[in-house]
Design a protein around this motif. Sequence first.
Motif, PDB file in Angstrom:
ATOM      1  N   PRO A  81      11.025  12.588 -48.049  1.00  0.00           N
ATOM      2  CA  PRO A  81      10.547  12.122 -49.360  1.00  0.00           C
ATOM      3  C   PRO A  81       9.969  13.267 -50.177  1.00  0.00           C
ATOM      4  N   SER A  82       9.276  14.182 -49.478  1.00  0.00           N
ATOM      5  CA  SER A  82       8.647  15.254 -50.232  1.00  0.00           C
ATOM      6  C   SER A  82       8.353  16.414 -49.290  1.00  0.00           C
ATOM      7  N   GLU A  83       8.783  17.624 -49.679  1.00  0.00           N
ATOM      8  CA  GLU A  83       8.478  18.795 -48.874  1.00  0.00           C
ATOM      9  C   GLU A  83       6.972  19.001 -48.780  1.00  0.00           C
ATOM     10  N   GLY A  84       6.290  18.660 -49.791  1.00  0.00           N
ATOM     11  CA  GLY A  84       4.840  18.840 -49.789  1.00  0.00           C
ATOM     12  C   GLY A  84       4.167  18.016 -48.716  1.00  0.00           C
ATOM     13  N   HIS A  85       4.585  16.754 -48.578  1.00  0.00           N
ATOM     14  CA  HIS A  85       4.022  15.895 -47.543  1.00  0.00           C
ATOM     15  C   HIS A  85       4.317  16.464 -46.152  1.00  0.00           C
ATOM     16  N   TYR A  86       5.553  16.960 -45.923  1.00  0.00           N
ATOM     17  CA  TYR A  86       5.941  17.491 -44.606  1.00  0.00           C
ATOM     18  C   TYR A  86       5.068  18.676 -44.225  1.00  0.00           C
ATOM     19  N   GLU A  87       4.872  19.579 -45.143  1.00  0.00           N
ATOM     20  CA  GLU A  87       4.070  20.759 -44.839  1.00  0.00           C
ATOM     21  C   GLU A  87       2.632  20.371 -44.518  1.00  0.00           C
ATOM     22  N   LYS A  88       2.115  19.402 -45.278  1.00  0.00           N
ATOM     23  CA  LYS A  88       0.738  18.965 -45.068  1.00  0.00           C
ATOM     24  C   LYS A  88       0.591  18.304 -43.693  1.00  0.00           C
ATOM     25  N   GLU A  89       1.566  17.430 -43.382  1.00  0.00           N
ATOM     26  CA  GLU A  89       1.535  16.748 -42.089  1.00  0.00           C
ATOM     27  C   GLU A  89       1.683  17.736 -40.931  1.00  0.00           C
ATOM     28  N   LYS A  90       2.584  18.714 -41.103  1.00  0.00           N
ATOM     29  CA  LYS A  90       2.823  19.707 -40.058  1.00  0.00           C
ATOM     30  C   LYS A  90       1.560  20.499 -39.746  1.00  0.00           C
ATOM     31  N   GLU A  91       0.879  20.944 -40.796  1.00  0.00           N
ATOM     32  CA  GLU A  91      -0.341  21.727 -40.600  1.00  0.00           C
ATOM     33  C   GLU A  91      -1.417  20.897 -39.913  1.00  0.00           C
ATOM     34  N   HIS A  92      -1.493  19.611 -40.290  1.00  0.00           N
ATOM     35  CA  HIS A  92      -2.476  18.720 -39.672  1.00  0.00           C
ATOM     36  C   HIS A  92      -2.193  18.556 -38.176  1.00  0.00           C
ATOM     37  N   CYS A  93      -0.886  18.387 -37.815  1.00  0.00           N
ATOM     38  CA  CYS A  93      -0.491  18.242 -36.401  1.00  0.00           C
ATOM     39  C   CYS A  93      -0.812  19.511 -35.615  1.00  0.00           C
ATOM     40  N   ILE A  94      -0.505  20.669 -36.199  1.00  0.00           N
ATOM     41  CA  ILE A  94      -0.750  21.936 -35.511  1.00  0.00           C
ATOM     42  C   ILE A  94      -2.237  22.140 -35.285  1.00  0.00           C
ATOM     43  N   ALA A  95      -3.037  21.773 -36.274  1.00  0.00           N
ATOM     44  CA  ALA A  95      -4.487  21.920 -36.136  1.00  0.00           C
ATOM     45  C   ALA A  95      -5.010  21.072 -34.977  1.00  0.00           C
ATOM     46  N   LEU A  96      -4.521  19.825 -34.879  1.00  0.00           N
ATOM     47  CA  LEU A  96      -4.931  18.975 -33.771  1.00  0.00           C
ATOM     48  C   LEU A  96      -4.399  19.502 -32.432  1.00  0.00           C
ATOM     49  N   PHE A  97      -3.147  19.974 -32.452  1.00  0.00           N
ATOM     50  CA  PHE A  97      -2.492  20.501 -31.238  1.00  0.00           C
ATOM     51  C   PHE A  97      -3.293  21.667 -30.660  1.00  0.00           C
ATOM     52  N   ASP A  98      -3.793  22.522 -31.556  1.00  0.00           N
ATOM     53  CA  ASP A  98      -4.533  23.708 -31.105  1.00  0.00           C
ATOM     54  C   ASP A  98      -5.850  23.354 -30.432  1.00  0.00           C
ATOM     55  N   GLN A  99      -6.349  22.172 -30.695  1.00  0.00           N
ATOM     56  CA  GLN A  99      -7.644  21.780 -30.134  1.00  0.00           C
ATOM     57  C   GLN A  99      -7.521  21.231 -28.705  1.00  0.00           C
ATOM     58  N   TRP A 100      -6.319  20.923 -28.279  1.00  0.00           N
ATOM     59  CA  TRP A 100      -6.115  20.292 -26.989  1.00  0.00           C
ATOM     60  C   TRP A 100      -6.051  21.311 -25.859  1.00  0.00           C
ATOM     61  N   SER A 101      -6.222  20.832 -24.644  1.00  0.00           N
ATOM     62  CA  SER A 101      -6.052  21.699 -23.470  1.00  0.00           C
ATOM     63  C   SER A 101      -4.559  21.993 -23.265  1.00  0.00           C
ATOM     64  N   GLU A 102      -4.298  22.993 -22.435  1.00  0.00           N
ATOM     65  CA  GLU A 102      -2.900  23.368 -22.192  1.00  0.00           C
ATOM     66  C   GLU A 102      -2.128  22.215 -21.552  1.00  0.00           C
ATOM     67  N   ALA A 103      -2.761  21.522 -20.634  1.00  0.00           N
ATOM     68  CA  ALA A 103      -2.090  20.400 -19.978  1.00  0.00           C
ATOM     69  C   ALA A 103      -1.743  19.308 -20.983  1.00  0.00           C
ATOM     70  N   ASP A 104      -2.667  19.029 -21.928  1.00  0.00           N
ATOM     71  CA  ASP A 104      -2.400  18.009 -22.940  1.00  0.00           C
ATOM     72  C   ASP A 104      -1.299  18.463 -23.890  1.00  0.00           C
ATOM     73  N   GLN A 105      -1.307  19.745 -24.216  1.00  0.00           N
ATOM     74  CA  GLN A 105      -0.260  20.272 -25.100  1.00  0.00           C
ATOM     75  C   GLN A 105       1.119  20.116 -24.456  1.00  0.00           C
ATOM     76  N   VAL A 106       1.199  20.436 -23.145  1.00  0.00           N
ATOM     77  CA  VAL A 106       2.485  20.317 -22.449  1.00  0.00           C
ATOM     78  C   VAL A 106       2.943  18.864 -22.424  1.00  0.00           C
ATOM     79  N   GLU A 107       2.036  17.946 -22.138  1.00  0.00           N
ATOM     80  CA  GLU A 107       2.409  16.534 -22.075  1.00  0.00           C
ATOM     81  C   GLU A 107       2.880  16.040 -23.425  1.00  0.00           C
ATOM     82  N   PHE A 108       2.187  16.479 -24.488  1.00  0.00           N
ATOM     83  CA  PHE A 108       2.578  16.039 -25.825  1.00  0.00           C
ATOM     84  C   PHE A 108       3.963  16.562 -26.200  1.00  0.00           C
TER      85      PHE A 108
END
Length: 527
Positions: free
Chosen positions: A49-76
Amino acid sequence: MEPEMEDKTVELMNTSGMESQNLVDDLSPKKNTVLKLSNGPVVGSRKRPSEGHYEKEKEHCIALFDQWSEADQVEFVERLISRMCHYQHGHINSYLKPMLQRDFITALPAQGLDHIAENILSFLDARSLCSAELVCKEWQRVISEGMLWKKLIERMVRTDPLWKGLSERHQWEKYLFKNRTSEVPPNSYYHSLYPKIIQDIETIEANWRCGRHNLQRIQCRSENSKGVYCLQYDDDKIISGLRDNSIKIWDKQSLECLKILTGHTGSVLCLQYDERVIVTGSSDSTVRVWEVTTGEVLNTLIHHNEAVLHLRFANGLMVTCSKDRSIAVWDMASPTDISLRRVLVGHRAAVNVVDFDDKYIVSASGDRTIKVWSTSTCEFVRTLNGHKRGIACLQYRDRLVVSGSSDNTIRLWDIECGACLRVLEGHEELVRCIRFDNKRIVSGAYDGKIKVWDLQAALDPRAPASTLCLRTLVEHSGRVFRLQFDEFQIISSSHDDTILIWDFLNVSTNGQSEGRSPSRTYTYISR
């Protein structure tokens, strides 16, 4: 799923409005996915629908991903990948491959582990070592400083008799098996030496195939009788047993007679020597033991009732056979302390030849049979049948028996099952002597000819019979009684009272006809 992971997944999925819907869309394959087929990797595209939304969502996911432990990152990531299509898996695989590769040869020296890198590369063959040198400067440095070309040549010299022989004859063995000193040339010397060795080997193999040789001839003329029944040689000397009852020792280089041993009252039919003694068997029915250097008789064994036709000794054991149809097994504690252990009987004619190893004693007779006995117990094991006439010669090694017969054929046998593996035909008269190594069989016969056969082809049932005989050598004017060979030469003896040295290494290149070369002759006249 663990509660903590569920909370994080819920946190991702509970984004408001369009963000939540777009994130779900990102985790689920869509029906409107388009596959683009090209010469490159398969690429998928979808409508957003919008490149802007995708970039915003992607950055939000990466920010959350970085906060997790390695085991949680692998499972996700595992869950994420499980929701993807096949072409997406391929794209991810192509992306991960270079990330997973490691240049350990470069990395090990950086950790002070040069010796491990050198050890890994030392297992390469020549072609692979050449390729490794071209990878990068660091690999080339490891190979050069580790002297890996030197180590490769040393490995070949240790394991291959042809390489060992060349190293001795061409004098480059003095640069091997030494630690890094000022006397050792650099790695580049060994790098350039390797192809020269290969060229020498190819030349020798071609000389064998084509029959190119340099011929040397020893005339052993005797006053009363002629014929050289047996011989053995090393780099320095040739020891021969003659029909005139004598043993003659010849200098291998000058071809001059160094010594004559006398004592037998009949023809010397068989002999074997090591660094200490010469053991001979004669038509006078005795076995004599001589000191190699002085020629002194150390022992005389009187047991057989008729001519001693053949003998072998090794590791404190000796086996003799006779025209009296028996085989005698002896314990050799020392040259002067030799005792009879056992007499083997079973052949119905003269026992012409014996051979043995730690497992079996093998004998062949004029009764057309080969008999196998246990070396340790001397008990009979089996009989090999197949020759149509008496058997005159054989050699046994590593489960393989090769025999020659008065039916003019050579047979190859599997000693364990008793099967005849191949019959070689080509000689026109009795096959009197035979030897083989891991490449060739060399046979001599009463037709005066020496034939060279391809052993590996003979063991291949698919190989045509016409391809088995590589060369026929014709120089003797009488029956060929005995021969021995190595990677570089054949030495043969004959009823014509000569010993011939067929040299396949030092072959002149002056345009001589194939298979023939000028001969150097030394004549010994007995007094």
